[in-house]
Design a protein around this motif. Structure first.
Motif, PDB file in Angstrom:
ATOM      1  N   SER A  97      19.922 -80.789  18.609  1.00 17.05           N
ATOM      2  CA  SER A  97      21.353 -81.101  18.624  1.00 17.05           C
ATOM      3  C   SER A  97      21.579 -82.602  18.493  1.00 17.05           C
ATOM      4  CB  SER A  97      22.002 -80.597  19.916  1.00 17.05           C
ATOM      5  OG  SER A  97      21.969 -79.196  19.990  1.00 17.05           O
ATOM      6  N   LYS A 139      16.592 -76.973  21.767  1.00 18.78           N
ATOM      7  CA  LYS A 139      17.986 -76.992  21.316  1.00 18.78           C
ATOM      8  C   LYS A 139      18.621 -78.350  21.577  1.00 18.78           C
ATOM      9  CE  LYS A 139      22.240 -74.256  21.548  1.00 18.78           C
ATOM     10  NZ  LYS A 139      22.881 -73.050  22.131  1.00 18.78           N
ATOM     11  N   GLU A 140      18.334 -78.934  22.710  1.00 18.76           N
ATOM     12  CA  GLU A 140      18.874 -80.254  23.056  1.00 18.76           C
ATOM     13  C   GLU A 140      18.363 -81.325  22.088  1.00 18.76           C
ATOM     14  OE1 GLU A 140      18.363 -83.614  26.573  1.00 18.76           O
ATOM     15  OE2 GLU A 140      17.929 -81.506  27.043  1.00 18.76           O
ATOM     16  N   PHE A 179      19.990 -74.929  13.017  1.00 21.33           N
ATOM     17  CA  PHE A 179      19.935 -76.347  12.664  1.00 21.33           C
ATOM     18  C   PHE A 179      19.476 -76.579  11.225  1.00 21.33           C
ATOM     19  CE2 PHE A 179      19.635 -76.277  17.295  1.00 21.33           C
ATOM     20  CZ  PHE A 179      20.633 -77.187  17.628  1.00 21.33           C
ATOM     21  N   GLU A 195      23.366 -84.519  15.170  1.00 22.77           N
ATOM     22  CA  GLU A 195      24.556 -85.348  15.366  1.00 22.77           C
ATOM     23  C   GLU A 195      24.420 -86.668  14.611  1.00 22.77           C
ATOM     24  OE1 GLU A 195      27.136 -87.258  19.055  1.00 22.77           O
ATOM     25  OE2 GLU A 195      25.611 -85.732  19.446  1.00 22.77           O
TER      26      GLU A 195
END
Length: 520
Positions: A12, A8-9, A441, A16
């Motif tokens: 993310s 997830k990190e 995502f 971005e």
């Protein structure tokens, strides 16, 4: 070892960098204002307008958007889509012989239609070219058009192309997006209130099918389009919902919907795909979808037979010719690239001229390489990763030799297919929660690839589905997971190491399924 929180990190941070909700203003496209004013004048004077499209998904989507937009204006116009086998690609003098119009607008083609542009000028027909393909580079040719820069462009009233527009920030947009922007310019010129978001469901099909990077404006438009597609607001999307019976993702467009739309132009005539998109009746749209599905099944059979018949020489650039179906040479080239990790051109023999398509990989610019052999070609167009071309039979071996000589400027590291493997993922982390994290995502595609992982597992069971497609039952530390692998012609051992993505199986409720890319 990866964990769900680490995945997830990573994603993310990636999103971005990719996301942008702002769409560039249409006036940043060179000459679009000039094009819009001429279209408005034609409407005011009741002139005959003909839109010339292309036979792939981007081309029929562009044509459909133009048709639906003009319907909102209450103005009747003609859409002409070339027959791949009779007229060939784009606006040609042969196709012009069948068109009687005061104004011709190309969508997803025209950037290399030099002869057709000259013929339009002779006939007193105004020509507006909207395209996204790479223009030819100037070669001691006097620039005739303002802001033309280094490009050699057809002599048209206006040429609208992101690649000839220095101020337009995103060069990698598809033909349908350029057509959509032209609609925005016409809407602005006529001071109308039309919500152009209505066409984003069709735009999403084109963006994904034409393998545009799903970043920035493309990502924004695809997200908007997927919402409309899943809301089934048009007859064609209602038919798709009835046929597939599921929520659509970008992968569904890429691997299920787009191949069916493309199959019409490959195996028969693309008008069936265009008519499907503009259909006013759901039942008629569903009948057309069944027709497209039949074309796609024929396409798969034809492609499989051709790929199995090809013997590849030990060269860096694969160039082959044969009695192949003209409609599937592009797919055959893609299969060869994937199998041999080299660029490929596949040509079908047609009288004295060979016609075909090329596909590339990694950093290999196939457009530049083939354009460097321009003196040998009868026709050519494309972009960095794909091209279409025609060459006389007597020049085949010369072309093949020259391409293999020119490609030597690339190093071994340029011949790669980016895997985007995040790392090793244990079975204990693979569950519905992970599936939901990955789905958050989306959309995945070019520029935002679906995450891939590696793992080791024991094979508990193998089921041969058909055509070298297998379903596996795998175990790791007492955790059992199903997996599938396609087009596998090797042998399985008791244990395997593999690269995979995480998929969703909705056949019996909602469950996780591993999609094996390859054994490692």
């Amino acid at each position: 070892m990866l964990t769900k929180s680490k995945i997830k990190e990573i994603l993310s941070n990636r999103i971005e960098e990719l996301s942008s909700s702002n769409l560039p203003h249409f006036l940043l496209l060179n000459q679009i204002d000039k094009a819009a004013k001429r279209i408005v004048k034609a409407i005011q004077n009741r002139e005959k307008i003909t839109v010339v499209g292309d036979y792939d998904v981007d081309g029929v989507s562009s044509s459909a958007i133009m048709k639906l937009f003009f319907e909102k204006l209450g103005y009747d116009m003609e859409v002409v889509i070339p027959d791949r086998f009779k007229e060939g690609y784009g606006l040609t003098t042969k196709l012009l012989a069948k068109i009687d119009a005061d104004l011709i607008i190309t969508v997803d083609n025209g950037i290399t239609s030099f002869e057709a542009a000259e013929e339009c000028e002779k006939r007193g027909v105004d020509l507006i070219i909207t395209d996204h393909h790479t223009p030819l580079i100037m070669d001691n040719v006097k620039c005739k058009m303002e802001n033309e820069g280094i490009f050699k462009l057809p002599n048209a009233l206006a040429v609208v192309n992101p690649k000839t527009s220095p101020d337009f920030p995103f060069k990698e947009i598809c033909g349908a997006e350029v057509a959509w922007y032209l609609c925005a310019a016409v809407k602005n010129e006529m001071k109308l209130k039309i919500d152009l978001r209505e066409f984003t469901d069709i735009l999403a099909l084109a963006i994904i099918a034409d393998v545009m990077p799903l970043t920035h404006m493309n990502r924004t438009l695809v997200n908007m389009g997927l919402k409309r597609l899943n809301a089934a607001l048009k007859p064609f999307s209602k038919a798709l919902k009835r046929f597939f019976n599921r929520e659509f993702t970008s992968e569904d467009i890429a691997f299920q919907i787009a191949p069916r739309l493309n199959a019409a132009g490959r195996m028969a005539h693309a008008y069936a795909a265009y008519e499907f998109l503009v259909s006013e009746d759901e039942n008629r749209a569903f009948d057309l979808l069944m027709q497209l599905d039949g074309y796609n099944n024929l396409r798969k059979k034809t492609e499989k037979e051709a790929v199995e018949s090809i013997e590849v020489e030990d060269e860096d650039f694969i160039v082959v010719k044969g009695d192949y179906h003209e409609g599937v040479v592009g797919i055959i080239a893609s299969r060869l690239v994937h199998k041999y990790k080299k660029p490929a051109i596949v040509l079908c023999e047609k009288e004295d001229v060979l016609k075909g398509s090329g596909r590339s990989l990694g950093n290999i610019d196939i457009f530049e390489l083939v354009n460097g052999c321009g003196e040998l070609l009868e026709g050519f167009g494309g972009h960095k990763m794909a091209c279409g071309l025609a060459v006389k039979k007597e020049n085949f071996e010369i072309l093949k030799s020259k391409l293999n000589e020119n490609i030597k400027k690339y190093g071994e590291k340029d011949f790669f297919i980016e895997d985007y493997v995040l790392g090793e993922l244990p079975f204990s982390e693979i569950d519905i929660e992970l599936l939901d994290i990955l789905k958050s995502f989306e959309p995945y595609g070019e520029g935002n690839p679906k995450p891939k992982f590696t793992a080791n597992a024991k094979i508990e069971h193998v089921q041969n589905l058909k055509d070298n497609h297998f379903k596996l039952i795998l175990s790791q530390d007492d955790i059992i997971l199903p997996a599938v692998i396609f087009r596998f012609d090797g042998e399985f051992g008791e244990e395997i190491s593999f690269k995979f993505s995480v998929g969703e199986n909705n056949y019996y409720g909602r469950s996780v399924q591993l999609m094996i890319e390859e054994l490692i």
